[in-house]
Design a protein around this motif. Structure first.
Motif, PDB file in Angstrom:
ATOM      1  N   GLY A  29       2.017 104.107  -1.635  1.00 32.75           N
ATOM      2  CA  GLY A  29       3.149 103.331  -2.160  1.00 32.75           C
ATOM      3  C   GLY A  29       2.768 102.433  -3.324  1.00 32.75           C
ATOM      4  N   GLU A  30       1.461 102.176  -3.473  1.00 34.43           N
ATOM      5  CA  GLU A  30       1.044 101.197  -4.490  1.00 34.43           C
ATOM      6  C   GLU A  30       0.979 101.769  -5.902  1.00 34.43           C
ATOM      7  N   ALA A  31       0.662 103.066  -6.009  1.00 38.10           N
ATOM      8  CA  ALA A  31       0.514 103.630  -7.366  1.00 38.10           C
ATOM      9  C   ALA A  31       0.613 105.146  -7.341  1.00 38.10           C
ATOM     10  N   ASP A  32       1.006 105.694  -8.500  1.00 32.45           N
ATOM     11  CA  ASP A  32       0.980 107.143  -8.709  1.00 32.45           C
ATOM     12  C   ASP A  32      -0.311 107.421  -9.472  1.00 32.45           C
ATOM     13  N   ILE A  33      -1.148 108.289  -8.928  1.00 33.82           N
ATOM     14  CA  ILE A  33      -2.438 108.565  -9.607  1.00 33.82           C
ATOM     15  C   ILE A  33      -2.386 109.988 -10.176  1.00 33.82           C
ATOM     16  N   ALA A  34      -2.751 110.108 -11.460  1.00 32.05           N
ATOM     17  CA  ALA A  34      -2.805 111.442 -12.080  1.00 32.05           C
ATOM     18  C   ALA A  34      -4.126 111.579 -12.819  1.00 32.05           C
ATOM     19  N   ILE A  35      -4.592 112.818 -12.932  1.00 32.51           N
ATOM     20  CA  ILE A  35      -5.823 113.072 -13.697  1.00 32.51           C
ATOM     21  C   ILE A  35      -5.541 114.227 -14.653  1.00 32.51           C
ATOM     22  N   VAL A  36      -5.970 114.087 -15.895  1.00 27.67           N
ATOM     23  CA  VAL A  36      -5.821 115.207 -16.834  1.00 27.67           C
ATOM     24  C   VAL A  36      -7.212 115.781 -17.063  1.00 27.67           C
ATOM     25  N   ALA A  37      -7.337 117.077 -16.828  1.00 25.93           N
ATOM     26  CA  ALA A  37      -8.648 117.732 -16.915  1.00 25.93           C
ATOM     27  C   ALA A  37      -8.457 119.172 -17.378  1.00 25.93           C
ATOM     28  N   PRO A  38      -9.269 119.611 -18.351  1.00 27.16           N
ATOM     29  CA  PRO A  38      -9.085 120.976 -18.869  1.00 27.16           C
ATOM     30  C   PRO A  38      -9.541 122.077 -17.905  1.00 27.16           C
ATOM     31  N   PHE A  39     -10.412 121.717 -16.952  1.00 24.23           N
ATOM     32  CA  PHE A  39     -10.901 122.712 -15.994  1.00 24.23           C
ATOM     33  C   PHE A  39     -10.486 122.304 -14.576  1.00 24.23           C
ATOM     34  N   SER A  40     -10.424 123.280 -13.676  1.00 22.31           N
ATOM     35  CA  SER A  40      -9.992 122.981 -12.313  1.00 22.31           C
ATOM     36  C   SER A  40     -11.156 122.501 -11.457  1.00 22.31           C
ATOM     37  N   TYR A  41     -12.309 122.280 -12.081  1.00 15.23           N
ATOM     38  CA  TYR A  41     -13.489 121.885 -11.308  1.00 15.23           C
ATOM     39  C   TYR A  41     -14.250 120.762 -12.009  1.00 15.23           C
ATOM     40  N   GLU A  42     -15.036 120.043 -11.186  1.00 17.76           N
ATOM     41  CA  GLU A  42     -15.996 119.085 -11.752  1.00 17.76           C
ATOM     42  C   GLU A  42     -17.323 119.816 -11.911  1.00 17.76           C
ATOM     43  N   LEU A  43     -17.873 119.739 -13.107  1.00 17.73           N
ATOM     44  CA  LEU A  43     -19.110 120.461 -13.397  1.00 17.73           C
ATOM     45  C   LEU A  43     -20.318 119.530 -13.239  1.00 17.73           C
ATOM     46  N   TYR A  44     -21.294 119.974 -12.436  1.00 23.46           N
ATOM     47  CA  TYR A  44     -22.532 119.204 -12.262  1.00 23.46           C
ATOM     48  C   TYR A  44     -23.480 119.561 -13.410  1.00 23.46           C
ATOM     49  N   LEU A  45     -23.248 118.898 -14.541  1.00 16.27           N
ATOM     50  CA  LEU A  45     -24.018 119.219 -15.758  1.00 16.27           C
ATOM     51  C   LEU A  45     -25.536 119.188 -15.576  1.00 16.27           C
ATOM     52  N   PRO A  46     -26.093 118.221 -14.818  1.00 18.33           N
ATOM     53  CA  PRO A  46     -27.554 118.201 -14.702  1.00 18.33           C
ATOM     54  C   PRO A  46     -28.141 119.479 -14.099  1.00 18.33           C
ATOM     55  N   LEU A  47     -27.298 120.300 -13.469  1.00 20.75           N
ATOM     56  CA  LEU A  47     -27.818 121.534 -12.857  1.00 20.75           C
ATOM     57  C   LEU A  47     -27.627 122.763 -13.751  1.00 20.75           C
ATOM     58  N   LEU A  48     -27.142 122.582 -14.971  1.00 19.88           N
ATOM     59  CA  LEU A  48     -26.944 123.748 -15.849  1.00 19.88           C
ATOM     60  C   LEU A  48     -28.249 124.486 -16.180  1.00 19.88           C
ATOM     61  N   PRO A  49     -29.380 123.777 -16.405  1.00 16.28           N
ATOM     62  CA  PRO A  49     -30.616 124.542 -16.661  1.00 16.28           C
ATOM     63  C   PRO A  49     -30.954 125.480 -15.500  1.00 16.28           C
ATOM     64  N   GLN A  50     -30.632 125.072 -14.265  1.00 16.49           N
ATOM     65  CA  GLN A  50     -30.918 125.927 -13.109  1.00 16.49           C
ATOM     66  C   GLN A  50     -29.954 127.113 -13.064  1.00 16.49           C
TER      67      GLN A  50
END
Ligand SMILES: Cc1cc2nc3c(=O)[nH]c(=O)nc-3n(C[C@H](O)[C@H](O)[C@H](O)COP(=O)(O)OP(=O)(O)OC[C@H]3O[C@@H](n4cnc5c(N)ncnc54)[C@H](O)[C@@H]3O)c2cc1C
Length: 386
Positions: A29-50
């Motif tokens: 009831g306190e707030a409407d929360i929205a997120i704008v993101a180009p991808f449907s996932y959060e990317l764990y960038l530090p693991l890209l070399p692996q």
């Protein structure tokens, strides 16, 4: 009465952590929360070399936003501008449709992009290590160079396909060079006609040290581990030009090479430059509680923001790391909730916990809580077969 609208821009470490915390801190009831993101996932960038090394699958480093966020409205797209007077964020959805999203509180966490320089041939030939697509591409490209070298009848072509250059001696570049060198030195066993001694990995950085954030001793340890494994590290050197089959270094060396991986630094998301606000080296300047002082209700954090580093003091800003981004996400959420309830906000304070640098296989250096650790397992290197 309409609920206050909170809009988070960016679904990375900072943005997702902020939205998750807002869901916990505020009642529906306190707030409407929205997120704008180009991808449907959060990317764990530090693991890209692996991922590039094939040690991890792409799916294992991309966590679905819908798994982490229960009641946040997800808008698939990217913010392309902000009108802080009208309190509107302009969004281009992934369908290309442009929409206005009104907010009462805006949390800017669009991260960073790879920083490039005006080097001839760089944008055409260099590959980044900042997206899932880039990590997967680099892996396929490196393996295909072994295949093409094996199939080549021309010795010069074979040599150029077996030399690889990584630019950037920070943790991203160092891990990338170290992990991919492991891949090629292991894969070459399946190419009996290739001389493994022709495979050469080069790591170059214009700075005089590798990973200065590790301190002198561990930086030297990392350098020693890489050099013992045959990686050629050149410090105080950068790239002067790139062609289809050569890389020219600033020290005049011309290397026959068809693979250039560019990890030399990051720049704040281009969204920041569209805002008429104070910046520190391109990052949006904030107060210690992460407000953007010029604009009412706007907060900024993560790689895109220059948040004062109170633990270091002396006017320092937090380095662009996941460690800070995630923790800033939590504090920013608490401060948005505090602002909404008319309570006092708190400054962001975090003492760096240190770093772990995966150098592939059993090799690593790390500095957890200031304690310097190194792991290195000597191995026999394959002898030349041709
Ligand atoms: C290869 C590599 C290795 C690294 N290793 C380490 C490490 O070992 N330790 C460490 O602490 N840090 C490491 N980092 C740095 C760390 O990943 C970043 O500091 C961290 O991701 C920053 O978090 P962020 O939320 O600000 O940005 P990001 O995690 O990049 O998230 C930003 C999000 O915003 C989205 N976005 C971009 N533009 C827009 C827009 N206009 N509108 C909406 N959304 C947008 C992006 O798609 C992205 O999802 C590494 C980075 C790389 C590339």
């Amino acid at each position: 009465m309409e609920r206050p609208r909170i809009l988070v821009v960016g679904g990375g470490f900072a943005g997702v952590e902020c939205a998750r915390r807002l869901e916990r801190r505020l009642t529906p009831g306190e707030a409407d929360i929205a997120i704008v993101a180009p991808f449907s996932y959060e990317l764990y960038l530090p693991l890209l070399p692996q991922v590039a090394a094939g040690v991890l699958t792409p799916q294992s480093v991309a966590v679905s936003l819908r798994r982490m966020l229960r009641r946040t409205r997800i808008i698939p797209g990217g913010a392309i501008g902000v009108d802080p007077q009208a309190k509107v964020c302009v969004i281009r959805k992934i369908t290309d449709q442009v929409v206005d999203e009104y907010y009462d509180y805006l949390v800017l966490a669009p991260g960073s992009v790879t920083r490039t320089f005006d080097i001839p041939g760089l944008t055409d030939h260099a590959r980044g290590m900042k997206t899932l697509a880039e990590a997967a591409y680099v892996r396929d490209h490196v393996i295909s160079q072994l295949d093409l070298a094996d199939a080549a009848t021309d010795r010069d072509e074979r040599i150029s396909r077996l030399q690889f250059v990584v630019v950037g001696g920070g943790y991203a570049g160092t891990e990338t060079a170290a992990c991919l060198q492991r891949v090629t030195s292991s894969a070459v066993k399946r190419y009996p006609r290739l001389n493994p001694n022709l495979i050469k990995w080069h790591l170059v950085d214009i700075a005089p040290k590798l990973m200065p954030e590790l301190g002198d001793k561990l930086g030297k340890d990392a350098l020693e581990i890489l050099r013992r494994r045959g990686i050629q590290v050149s410090l105080g050197v950068s790239v002067a030009r790139v062609d289809d089959d050569t890389v020219t270094f600033t020290d005049g060396r011309v290397l026959p090479c068809r693979t250039l991986i560019w990890t030399a630094g990051v720049a704040a998301s281009p969204l920041i430059a569209t805002m008429d606000a104070e910046t520190v080296r391109g990052r949006l300047a904030t107060t210690a509680d992460m407000r953007v002082p010029q604009f009412d209700g706007v907060f900024a954090l993560g790689d895109a923001a220059a948040v004062p580093d109170l633990a270091k003091g002396g006017g320092a800003v937090c380095p662009p790391t996941a460690q800070h981004a995630q923790r800033q996400g939590k504090t920013a959420a608490d401060n948005v909730a505090a602002a909404l309830r008319g309570q006092t906000m708190r400054p962001y304070y975090h003492k760096d916990l240190g770093l772990v640098v995966d150098l592939g296989g059993a090799d690593a250096v790390s500095k957890p809580l200031g304690v310097e650790l190194k792991a290195w397992r000597p191995r026999a290197w394959p002898a030349a077969t041709t």
